[in-house]
Design an enzyme around this catalytic site. Structure first.
Site, PDB file in Angstrom:
ATOM      1  N   HIS A  10      54.787  -8.312 -31.050  1.00  0.00           N
ATOM      2  CA  HIS A  10      56.017  -7.359 -31.102  1.00  0.00           C
ATOM      3  C   HIS A  10      57.231  -8.163 -31.049  1.00  0.00           C
ATOM      4  CE1 HIS A  10      57.009  -8.473 -26.902  1.00  0.00           C
ATOM      5  NE2 HIS A  10      55.675  -8.364 -26.683  1.00  0.00           N
ATOM      6  N   GLU A  86      48.059  -5.518 -23.748  1.00  0.00           N
ATOM      7  CA  GLU A  86      48.458  -6.877 -23.177  1.00  0.00           C
ATOM      8  C   GLU A  86      47.543  -7.068 -21.921  1.00  0.00           C
ATOM      9  OE1 GLU A  86      48.688  -9.697 -23.795  1.00  0.00           O
ATOM     10  OE2 GLU A  86      50.857 -10.489 -23.774  1.00  0.00           O
TER      11      GLU A  86
END
Length: 444
Positions: A10, A86
């Site tokens: 990201h 994550e």
């Protein structure tokens, strides 16, 4: 290669800027810079056609995937997959890094030194190992991905099918380890920057890492250098024998016109980078490549080393693969299937190349000061053995590593030459035409 996987982390998030622990909580968002990184990455991937796209459902990743795919222009939407969440750092979530050091000093040290052994306690009182847990998650995503694209993997003759995977720092490192069948202890050997692009190729016989953590599309050629020495590993430019698919080994074939252009392009790519020392194989093709790169770095000494010469192919040298197949069919099949078992006729074994190339590499690394950057220019098999050693792979795994002519790899030593090396980027070739490595795929 029937299945190509493009991994993207990201873009820059609010917690990245504030140096806060993000983990699995969805408390941070893309900054304006992160949004622009996502769009720029989409532009860089315009030449690719994606069969599918997958993203973590956390906002910073999902927004990156959306903006990237809008800019890429294909009109594809990403499928959100919890297998890309994550790492779960629940007790640390939202803490500044300095607060983490102050409040959990022993755990913070464990996270830096041996993160696979770190144990944390959830709010419900249960104890868990976050990285070990994440590695299991990565293996599960890998399995589902391969099942979803099993048809592509089953047909070696089909055109490559490309998929995009957008995730986070820790999950993408674990996914790389899972795809390479490496243990979680290799986590700190890899680096993944915001909107860095990595490319892997998979077929029924295994995985090949084409490139890791490419960032040139964002403006800087290489990942930022931190503490410790840095080495830049480059494969020489193309020769006529590379183009023909002829085994050259230790026959001293010079660069051809394309190879000279590749070397000059690598020189322009690395011109903004400060280089203090340079090393090369004593053969013509890497020396010519090194000299072209160093044209932008006058005064940098260039040292030749016999430890960096290409593998000795013996009686195979100067021959096309078809000629070798006629004379040594079983040995050539073994070379492709189990290269570590092959003794080249009147030549070397991979173990011999492994021993001399890694010993030479270690001597170079040990001779650098912490603030220095060195250039090393060598050959396909030499570079592959060095990278296998640094990543925790073995001689059997050299086909898992791609080294394009003129490709640039970055190795950092944040803990010193005898500490754990970090592959900060690998086989970068944007100076040669884009995200994918389109250099000659000829013999060694």
């Amino acid at each position: 290669m029937p299945l190509r996987i493009v991994l993207v982390r990201h873009g820059l998030s609010s917690f990245n800027v504030e140096h806060r622990i993000q983990g699995r909580d969805d408390l941070s968002s893309l900054t304006d810079t992160g949004q622009q990184q996502a769009r720029t990455t989409g532009d860089a991937l315009r030449d690719l056609t994606f069969a599918a796209a997958y993203s973590s459902p956390l906002g910073r990743a999902a927004d990156t995937a959306r903006l990237l795919l809008e800019a890429q222009g294909q009109g594809l939407d990403a499928q959100l997959d919890e297998g890309l969440l994550e790492i779960d750092l629940e007790p640390w979530s939202g803490l500044l890094r300095r607060e983490l050091k102050e409040q959990f000093s022993e755990q913070e040290r464990q996270w830096r030194q041996a993160p696979e052994l770190l144990e944390l306690q959830r709010a419900n009182g249960s104890t868990y190992r976050p990285l070990e847990e994440l590695m299991g998650q990565a293996r599960g995503f890998r399995q589902r991905l391969l099942e979803r694209h099993a048809a592509a993997l089953a047909d070696d003759q089909a055109a490559p099918q490309t998929v995009l995977v957008v995730g986070h720092n820790a999950i993408l490192r674990c996914l790389l380890l899972a795809l390479l069948d490496l243990p979680v202890s290799g986590f700190r050997r890899l680096r993944v920057d915001n909107c860095g692009i990595s490319v892997l190729n998979l077929n029924a016989s295994g995985v090949q890492v084409e490139s890791l953590n490419g960032l040139a599309h964002l403006g800087d050629p290489l990942p930022a250098k931190g503490d410790g020495a840095r080495l830049l590993l480059v494969r020489h430019g193309e020769t006529d024998w590379n183009r023909e698919g002829r085994f050259q080994g230790q026959i001293d074939i010079p660069l051809n016109a394309t190879g000279r252009s590749q070397a000059e392009a690598a020189g322009r790519f690395l011109a903004p980078v400060t280089i203090h020392r340079a090393y090369t194989s004593c053969m013509a093709r890497p020396r010519q490549t090194a000299e072209a790169i160093l044209a932008a770095h006058p005064g940098v000494p260039l040292t030749s080393s016999t430890g960096l010469v290409e593998i000795g192919h013996g009686l195979w040298e100067g021959r096309l693969e078809q000629e070798i197949a006629e004379g040594w069919p079983e040995l050539l099949a073994d070379w492709k299937r189990a290269p570590e078992t092959v003794q080249m006729p009147e030549g070397e074994t991979l173990q011999q190349v492994w021993d001399r190339s890694l010993a030479t590499w270690q001597r170079i690394a040990a001779g650098l000061d912490a603030d220095e950057t060195a250039l090393v220019v060598a050959h396909d098999a030499v570079n592959k053995t060095i990278l296998c050693g640094l990543l925790g792979l073995g001689p059997a795994d050299i086909w898992a590593i791609k080294q394009g002519n003129g490709g640039v790899t970055v190795i950092d030593y944040p803990e010193g030459a005898h500490g754990r090396p970090v592959v900060a980027a690998m086989n970068l070739t944007p100076h040669l035409g884009g995200v994918l490595d389109r250099t000659a795929a000829g013999a060694l």
